[in-house]
Structures are given as structure tokens and as C-alpha cells.
Design a protein around this motif. Structure first.
Motif, PDB file in Angstrom:
ATOM      1  N   ARG A 121       0.832  -1.216   0.000  1.00 53.53           N
ATOM      2  CA  ARG A 121       0.000   0.000   0.000  1.00 53.53           C
ATOM      3  C   ARG A 121       0.856   1.251   0.000  1.00 53.53           C
ATOM      4  NH1 ARG A 121      -3.643  -0.323   5.149  1.00 53.53           N
ATOM      5  NH2 ARG A 121      -4.487   1.554   4.251  1.00 53.53           N
ATOM      6  N   ASP A 122       0.393   2.250  -0.721  1.00 54.14           N
ATOM      7  CA  ASP A 122       0.994   3.583  -0.697  1.00 54.14           C
ATOM      8  C   ASP A 122      -0.020   4.547  -0.103  1.00 54.14           C
ATOM      9  OD1 ASP A 122       3.383   2.860  -1.878  1.00 54.14           O
ATOM     10  OD2 ASP A 122       2.683   3.281  -3.909  1.00 54.14           O
ATOM     11  N   ILE A 123       0.445   5.368   0.830  1.00 52.88           N
ATOM     12  CA  ILE A 123      -0.383   6.409   1.418  1.00 52.88           C
ATOM     13  C   ILE A 123       0.267   7.736   1.059  1.00 52.88           C
ATOM     14  CG2 ILE A 123      -1.334   7.380   3.553  1.00 52.88           C
ATOM     15  CD1 ILE A 123      -2.339   4.536   2.948  1.00 52.88           C
ATOM     16  N   ARG A 124      -0.501   8.632   0.514  1.00 50.54           N
ATOM     17  CA  ARG A 124      -0.017   9.972   0.182  1.00 50.54           C
ATOM     18  C   ARG A 124      -0.427  10.891   1.322  1.00 50.54           C
ATOM     19  NH1 ARG A 124       1.799  11.989  -4.456  1.00 50.54           N
ATOM     20  NH2 ARG A 124       1.108  10.136  -5.549  1.00 50.54           N
ATOM     21  N   ILE A 125       0.567  11.528   1.959  1.00 51.31           N
ATOM     22  CA  ILE A 125       0.270  12.417   3.070  1.00 51.31           C
ATOM     23  C   ILE A 125       0.742  13.820   2.716  1.00 51.31           C
ATOM     24  CG2 ILE A 125       2.367  11.749   4.306  1.00 51.31           C
ATOM     25  CD1 ILE A 125       0.693  12.185   6.925  1.00 51.31           C
ATOM     26  N   GLN A 126      -0.172  14.768   2.875  1.00 45.41           N
ATOM     27  CA  GLN A 126       0.089  16.165   2.558  1.00 45.41           C
ATOM     28  C   GLN A 126       0.322  16.922   3.870  1.00 45.41           C
ATOM     29  OE1 GLN A 126      -3.308  18.164   0.892  1.00 45.41           O
ATOM     30  NE2 GLN A 126      -2.055  19.759  -0.025  1.00 45.41           N
ATOM     31  N   PHE A 127       1.267  17.864   3.853  1.00 46.91           N
ATOM     32  CA  PHE A 127       1.584  18.655   5.035  1.00 46.91           C
ATOM     33  C   PHE A 127       1.212  20.111   4.770  1.00 46.91           C
ATOM     34  CE2 PHE A 127       4.427  15.057   4.788  1.00 46.91           C
ATOM     35  CZ  PHE A 127       4.203  14.457   6.013  1.00 46.91           C
ATOM     36  N   ILE A 128       0.440  20.673   5.682  1.00 47.48           N
ATOM     37  CA  ILE A 128      -0.031  22.049   5.541  1.00 47.48           C
ATOM     38  C   ILE A 128       0.269  22.795   6.835  1.00 47.48           C
ATOM     39  CG2 ILE A 128      -2.077  23.506   5.243  1.00 47.48           C
ATOM     40  CD1 ILE A 128      -3.369  21.250   3.698  1.00 47.48           C
ATOM     41  N   SER A 129       0.630  24.048   6.699  1.00 48.31           N
ATOM     42  CA  SER A 129       0.839  24.878   7.885  1.00 48.31           C
ATOM     43  C   SER A 129       0.144  26.215   7.692  1.00 48.31           C
ATOM     44  CB  SER A 129       2.332  25.100   8.117  1.00 48.31           C
ATOM     45  OG  SER A 129       2.882  25.835   7.051  1.00 48.31           O
ATOM     46  N   SER A 130      -0.274  26.780   8.800  1.00 53.51           N
ATOM     47  CA  SER A 130      -0.874  28.115   8.762  1.00 53.51           C
ATOM     48  C   SER A 130      -0.619  28.806  10.089  1.00 53.51           C
ATOM     49  CB  SER A 130      -2.382  28.029   8.488  1.00 53.51           C
ATOM     50  OG  SER A 130      -3.026  27.339   9.536  1.00 53.51           O
ATOM     51  N   ASN A 131      -0.679  30.110  10.053  1.00 50.46           N
ATOM     52  CA  ASN A 131      -0.532  30.903  11.259  1.00 50.46           C
ATOM     53  C   ASN A 131      -1.896  31.411  11.694  1.00 50.46           C
ATOM     54  OD1 ASN A 131       2.201  30.567  11.060  1.00 50.46           O
ATOM     55  ND2 ASN A 131       2.659  32.667  10.498  1.00 50.46           N
ATOM     56  N   ALA A 132      -2.147  31.330  12.991  1.00 53.19           N
ATOM     57  CA  ALA A 132      -3.366  31.913  13.536  1.00 53.19           C
ATOM     58  C   ALA A 132      -3.235  33.433  13.454  1.00 53.19           C
ATOM     59  CB  ALA A 132      -3.566  31.466  14.981  1.00 53.19           C
ATOM     60  N   GLU A 133      -4.349  34.097  13.581  1.00 58.80           N
ATOM     61  CA  GLU A 133      -4.360  35.556  13.521  1.00 58.80           C
ATOM     62  C   GLU A 133      -3.395  36.132  14.568  1.00 58.80           C
ATOM     63  OE1 GLU A 133      -7.505  39.209  14.104  1.00 58.80           O
ATOM     64  OE2 GLU A 133      -8.263  37.246  13.501  1.00 58.80           O
ATOM     65  N   GLY A 134      -2.569  37.053  14.136  1.00 57.55           N
ATOM     66  CA  GLY A 134      -1.626  37.691  15.049  1.00 57.55           C
ATOM     67  C   GLY A 134      -0.266  37.008  15.131  1.00 57.55           C
ATOM     68  N   MET A 135      -0.117  35.823  14.567  1.00 59.91           N
ATOM     69  CA  MET A 135       1.166  35.113  14.591  1.00 59.91           C
ATOM     70  C   MET A 135       1.977  35.562  13.373  1.00 59.91           C
ATOM     71  SD  MET A 135       3.547  33.300  15.556  1.00 59.91           S
ATOM     72  CE  MET A 135       3.331  32.171  16.896  1.00 59.91           C
ATOM     73  N   VAL A 136       3.183  36.073  13.611  1.00 59.49           N
ATOM     74  CA  VAL A 136       3.986  36.644  12.532  1.00 59.49           C
ATOM     75  C   VAL A 136       5.137  35.748  12.075  1.00 59.49           C
ATOM     76  CG1 VAL A 136       3.433  39.022  13.168  1.00 59.49           C
ATOM     77  CG2 VAL A 136       5.435  37.909  14.175  1.00 59.49           C
ATOM     78  N   TRP A 137       5.329  34.600  12.713  1.00 57.96           N
ATOM     79  CA  TRP A 137       6.432  33.722  12.326  1.00 57.96           C
ATOM     80  C   TRP A 137       6.248  33.215  10.907  1.00 57.96           C
ATOM     81  CZ3 TRP A 137       7.687  29.795  16.788  1.00 57.96           C
ATOM     82  CH2 TRP A 137       8.081  30.500  17.928  1.00 57.96           C
TER      83      TRP A 137
END
Length: 188
Positions: free
Chosen positions: A61-77
Motif C-alpha cells: 500500500r501507498d499512502i499519500r500524506i500532505q503537510f499544511i501549515s498556517s498561522n493563527a491571527e496575530g502570529m507573525v512567524w
């Protein structure tokens, strides 16, 4: 109807309303969980490291995993994964690095909150190490690499072939001022 009976009736209705509101407050968490399960949203992951066992790699079996990131409001990093997608076999240990950079002139503390989609897959994503297990302190201008070590359980239902692991980064600096002071002492 007399005024006393009218007042008694009003007090009874208000009491029933307060008890109903109190009961509804307790029911919100289970209702939320049911709605998330029904619609496949907000898959929760474990908040502690997976001790692991001897998983057998399922090379069929192959599993494709996607990685996503986001900043919450006010986070500047600046925050994100080094790779946006990975194809792996269930049972195979993996490492994906996320990079965070504090562009400000002051120390900051962040907390990452993970989510997995589809939510049915969350129970099969076992993290052995994750920056989301604790708050991250970055000094002004500092950049760090933060690993996520994980295994997809071979028991993952066969119909799940794609997963998304998303992190939202929150600024918790104000609530964690003691942590900043300790980190500043350690760097001096």
C-alpha cells in the motif's frame, strides 16, 4: 391569575431555562465530536509521543500524506514544512521537518495545534516526536528546524489512501512570559 402565581410561574420557567442551558453546556463537547466525525473534519491527534511497537511495513500500500501549515491571527512567524507531500508505506517510520522563523525583535512563544483529515485517519497517525507536544520559544531573528517523526499504522482502513496533516501555529507569548525568561537565561 394572581401576581404571586405569575411570579412563581416565571421563576419556575427561569429555573428550567437555567438547568437546560447548563445541560446544553455539558453536551457541547460530545455534540462537537459527533459533528466532526460525521463530516470528517478536525481530526484530533494524540498530544503525547507514541511509544510504538514493532510495526510491520505494508509495502503493498501507498499512502499519500500532505503537510499544511498556517498561522493563527496575530502570529507573525514564517512557518512551514520542508516538503508539502510524501508517499509512504504504512508501518514505515518517517520524519518531516518544519521550519519556523521569528522575524521580530523580541522573544516569542508559539504552540502548534495539529489536525488530520480525514478524521478517521487521526487514530492511525502515531507521532513519536513532534514540536506540537510543547511550546516553542524563539529568540529575535532565530530560525529552527522542528521534526515530526511518525508512523502510519498498518491498520489504517484500506479506503484511506490520502491524508492531510495540518498545523496551525498560535502566538502564546503573553500567557508564557515565564517560559521566555527561562529561555533567555539559558542562552546567556
Amino acid at each position: 391569575m394572581t401576581e404571586a402565581m405569575s411570579t412563581k410561574r416565571l421563576v419556575t420557567w427561569l429555573f428550567v431555562l437555567v438547568v437546560g442551558m447548563f445541560g446544553f453546556g455539558f453536551a457541547l463537547v460530545p455534540i462537537y465530536d459527533v459533528i466532526c466525525d460525521a463530516f470528517g473534519i478536525n481530526g484530533k491527534t494524540n498530544s503525547s509521543a507514541y511509544a510504538g511497537g514493532d510495526e510491520v511495513v505494508d509495502e503493498t500500500r501507498d499512502i499519500r500524506i500532505q503537510f499544511i501549515s498556517s498561522n493563527a491571527e496575530g502570529m507573525v512567524w514564517r512557518f512551514g514544512p520542508e516538503t508539502s507531500e510524501l508517499v509512504l508505506h504504512p508501518g514505515e517510520p518517517q520524519v518531516v521537518n518544519f521550519t519556523a522563523h521569528n522575524p521580530t525583535s523580541k522573544p516569542m512563544v508559539a504552540q502548534a495545534i495539529p489536525s488530520v483529515a480525514p478524521s478517521t485517519a487521526a487514530a492511525y497517525l502515531h507521532k513519536t516526536e513532534c514540536f506540537c507536544f510543547e511550546q516553542q520559544v524563539l529568540q529575535p531573528g532565530e530560525t529552527v528546524e522542528m521534526p515530526v517523526r511518525f508512523i502510519i499504522d498498518p491498520g489504517l482502513p484500506r479506503e484511506v489512501r490520502r491524508m492531510t496533516l495540518a498545523y496551525t501555529l498560535f502566538d502564546v507569548t503573553e500567557r508564557m512570559s515565564d517560559l521566555i525568561e527561562v529561555a533567555a537565561l539559558q542562552t546567556n
